[in-house]
Scaffold this motif. Structure first.
Motif, PDB file in Angstrom:
ATOM      1  N   GLY A 166       0.799  -1.221   0.000  1.00 17.28           N
ATOM      2  CA  GLY A 166       0.000   0.000   0.000  1.00 17.28           C
ATOM      3  C   GLY A 166       0.829   1.268   0.000  1.00 17.28           C
ATOM      4  N   GLY A 167       2.151   1.133   0.163  1.00 14.83           N
ATOM      5  CA  GLY A 167       3.042   2.285   0.093  1.00 14.83           C
ATOM      6  C   GLY A 167       3.229   2.718  -1.356  1.00 14.83           C
ATOM      7  N   ALA A 168       3.904   3.862  -1.556  1.00 15.38           N
ATOM      8  CA  ALA A 168       3.998   4.403  -2.910  1.00 15.38           C
ATOM      9  C   ALA A 168       5.400   4.892  -3.254  1.00 15.38           C
ATOM     10  CB  ALA A 168       2.995   5.537  -3.093  1.00 15.38           C
ATOM     11  N   PHE A 169       5.720   4.746  -4.524  1.00 13.53           N
ATOM     12  CA  PHE A 169       6.974   5.233  -5.090  1.00 13.53           C
ATOM     13  C   PHE A 169       6.666   6.496  -5.892  1.00 13.53           C
ATOM     14  CE2 PHE A 169       9.766   5.200  -8.908  1.00 13.53           C
ATOM     15  CZ  PHE A 169      10.984   5.424  -8.280  1.00 13.53           C
ATOM     16  N   PHE A 170       7.208   7.640  -5.451  1.00 17.89           N
ATOM     17  CA  PHE A 170       6.983   8.920  -6.125  1.00 17.89           C
ATOM     18  C   PHE A 170       8.188   9.256  -6.994  1.00 17.89           C
ATOM     19  CE2 PHE A 170       3.633   9.153  -3.140  1.00 17.89           C
ATOM     20  CZ  PHE A 170       2.778  10.181  -3.507  1.00 17.89           C
ATOM     21  N   GLY A 215       6.123  -3.686 -11.897  1.00 15.42           N
ATOM     22  CA  GLY A 215       5.288  -4.583 -11.112  1.00 15.42           C
ATOM     23  C   GLY A 215       4.488  -3.937 -10.002  1.00 15.42           C
ATOM     24  N   PHE A 216       4.274  -2.633 -10.060  1.00 13.64           N
ATOM     25  CA  PHE A 216       3.438  -1.969  -9.059  1.00 13.64           C
ATOM     26  C   PHE A 216       1.969  -2.255  -9.373  1.00 13.64           C
ATOM     27  CE2 PHE A 216       7.365   0.463  -8.745  1.00 13.64           C
ATOM     28  CZ  PHE A 216       7.504   0.592  -7.376  1.00 13.64           C
ATOM     29  N   SER A 217       1.133  -2.217  -8.327  1.00 12.22           N
ATOM     30  CA  SER A 217      -0.279  -2.570  -8.510  1.00 12.22           C
ATOM     31  C   SER A 217      -1.079  -1.453  -9.160  1.00 12.22           C
ATOM     32  CB  SER A 217      -0.905  -2.922  -7.154  1.00 12.22           C
ATOM     33  OG  SER A 217      -0.919  -1.787  -6.294  1.00 12.22           O
ATOM     34  N   ASP A 218      -0.637  -0.214  -8.976  1.00 10.13           N
ATOM     35  CA  ASP A 218      -1.362   0.926  -9.542  1.00 10.13           C
ATOM     36  C   ASP A 218      -0.347   1.995  -9.909  1.00 10.13           C
ATOM     37  OD1 ASP A 218      -3.482   2.535 -10.359  1.00 10.13           O
ATOM     38  OD2 ASP A 218      -3.712   3.442  -8.382  1.00 10.13           O
ATOM     39  N   LEU A 219      -0.487   2.583 -11.076  1.00 13.13           N
ATOM     40  CA  LEU A 219       0.486   3.562 -11.561  1.00 13.13           C
ATOM     41  C   LEU A 219      -0.218   4.816 -12.066  1.00 13.13           C
ATOM     42  CD1 LEU A 219       3.349   4.429 -12.453  1.00 13.13           C
ATOM     43  CD2 LEU A 219       2.972   3.160 -14.575  1.00 13.13           C
ATOM     44  N   LYS A 220       0.194   5.951 -11.540  1.00 11.78           N
ATOM     45  CA  LYS A 220      -0.267   7.255 -12.008  1.00 11.78           C
ATOM     46  C   LYS A 220       0.951   7.947 -12.631  1.00 11.78           C
ATOM     47  CE  LYS A 220      -4.191   6.591  -9.752  1.00 11.78           C
ATOM     48  NZ  LYS A 220      -5.451   6.265 -10.457  1.00 11.78           N
ATOM     49  N   LEU A 221       1.011   7.999 -13.946  1.00 13.06           N
ATOM     50  CA  LEU A 221       2.175   8.539 -14.648  1.00 13.06           C
ATOM     51  C   LEU A 221       1.725   9.543 -15.699  1.00 13.06           C
ATOM     52  CD1 LEU A 221       5.248   6.549 -15.936  1.00 13.06           C
ATOM     53  CD2 LEU A 221       4.105   8.201 -17.429  1.00 13.06           C
ATOM     54  N   ARG A 222       2.371  10.706 -15.672  1.00 18.26           N
ATOM     55  CA  ARG A 222       2.072  11.743 -16.667  1.00 18.26           C
ATOM     56  C   ARG A 222       3.359  12.182 -17.361  1.00 18.26           C
ATOM     57  NH1 ARG A 222       0.091  16.832 -14.877  1.00 18.26           N
ATOM     58  NH2 ARG A 222       1.354  16.543 -12.998  1.00 18.26           N
ATOM     59  N   GLY A 238       4.709  11.373 -11.276  1.00 21.43           N
ATOM     60  CA  GLY A 238       3.627  10.556 -10.775  1.00 21.43           C
ATOM     61  C   GLY A 238       4.031   9.677  -9.608  1.00 21.43           C
ATOM     62  N   TYR A 239       3.222   8.667  -9.351  1.00 21.66           N
ATOM     63  CA  TYR A 239       3.539   7.712  -8.282  1.00 21.66           C
ATOM     64  C   TYR A 239       2.960   6.342  -8.606  1.00 21.66           C
ATOM     65  CZ  TYR A 239      -1.216   8.755  -6.539  1.00 21.66           C
ATOM     66  OH  TYR A 239      -2.577   8.931  -6.418  1.00 21.66           O
ATOM     67  N   ALA A 240       3.572   5.341  -8.003  1.00 25.41           N
ATOM     68  CA  ALA A 240       3.167   3.947  -8.211  1.00 25.41           C
ATOM     69  C   ALA A 240       2.947   3.297  -6.863  1.00 25.41           C
ATOM     70  CB  ALA A 240       4.229   3.201  -9.005  1.00 25.41           C
ATOM     71  N   VAL A 241       1.858   2.591  -6.711  1.00 27.12           N
ATOM     72  CA  VAL A 241       1.492   1.977  -5.432  1.00 27.12           C
ATOM     73  C   VAL A 241       1.858   0.491  -5.434  1.00 27.12           C
ATOM     74  CG1 VAL A 241      -0.399   1.502  -3.818  1.00 27.12           C
ATOM     75  CG2 VAL A 241      -0.411   3.612  -5.188  1.00 27.12           C
ATOM     76  N   LYS A 242       2.460   0.039  -4.321  1.00 21.75           N
ATOM     77  CA  LYS A 242       2.822  -1.372  -4.189  1.00 21.75           C
ATOM     78  C   LYS A 242       1.585  -2.217  -3.913  1.00 21.75           C
ATOM     79  CE  LYS A 242       5.768  -4.507  -1.533  1.00 21.75           C
ATOM     80  NZ  LYS A 242       6.860  -4.616  -0.554  1.00 21.75           N
TER      81      LYS A 242
END
Length: 242
Positions: A166-170, A215-222, A238-242
């Protein structure tokens, strides 16, 4: 156009032979002492031009704080700490960078950002964060770093490993331009010289492809255009959620 681009890049590469030799004999390490001075100045200018974009990116950081706890942030390639002003008050901060000469400027920046709880500085590359436990970090931040790591995929694997579920990579990274543009053309022509100027920076790197495949579960990329020198304009944010 491609053949001309490759020819001009070869010419620049030949002109860089003295730099290649300096690197080969181990003298390039001297620049690593000077590089933090350059970055300290450039980071201030970058922050002024990118303030709104950074603010928009980091405004969602509090969403990743565990209920009843404090937000734990680990920054890969923290440099001089240019992102600290955008982090939420009370955040616990772990800083990593492979260049130990950044620590002086990092300490100065921390003193100006007492809304954060500074935990430690770890001299480590993004590809090797063994000093950090699995599933222990709420947010990993990486800005203007994936362009210069030796192994982007491994860096992203390490970020994924240390993030809690549930953590995120920004991320906020400059990237290669569209193949049909002059930006792309000159990025490739100047790459041999830029590599040394940017301490290993690859301005032609298509970083978004690595993030998409991490392999992140959700990706917000612009894809965005930064108000910078034209070969630095193409960015992803953006950011990607584990």
């Amino acid at each position: 156009m491609t053949s001309v681009m490759r020819f001009l890049s070869s010419i620049v590469n030949i002109l860089c032979i003295p730099l290649h030799l300096i690197h080969a004999v181990g003298l390039y390490g001297i620049y690593k002492r000077i590089f933090p001075i350059c970055i300290n100045r450039m980071a201030k200018s970058y922050n002024k031009k990118m303030h709104d974009k950074k603010k928009d990116l980091f405004c969602v950081l509090p969403e990743f704080k565990k209920a009843g706890g404090q937000l734990t942030i680990l920054e890969i390639g923290c440099g001089t700490g240019a992102n600290f002003e955008f982090y939420p008050p009370g955040s616990r901060l772990i800083c990593t960078d492979p260049n130990p000469h950044f620590e002086k400027y990092l300490t100065e920046t921390m003193a100006k950002n007492d809304h954060l709880r500074y935990e430690r500085f770890v001299v480590a590359s993004g590809e090797d964060l063994r000093a950090v436990e699995d599933d222990s970090i709420d947010v990993v931040v990486c800005t203007l770093v994936l362009c210069s790591v030796d192994d982007v995929s491994q860096t992203l694997r390490e970020a994924h490993r240390i993030l809690r579920p549930g953590g995120a990579f920004f991320f906020l990274e400059h990237v290669a331009g569209d193949t049909s543009t002059w930006t792309y053309f000159f990025q490739h022509v100047l790459q041999p010289l830029w590599y040394y100027f940017g301490d290993g920076c690859w301005i032609v790197r298509e970083t978004w492809k690595y993030v998409e495949e991490a392999g992140f579960s959700d990706l917000k990329l612009r894809h965005i255009e930064a108000p910078l020198f034209f070969i630095m304009k193409p960015h992803i944010s953006g950011y990607a959620v584990k």
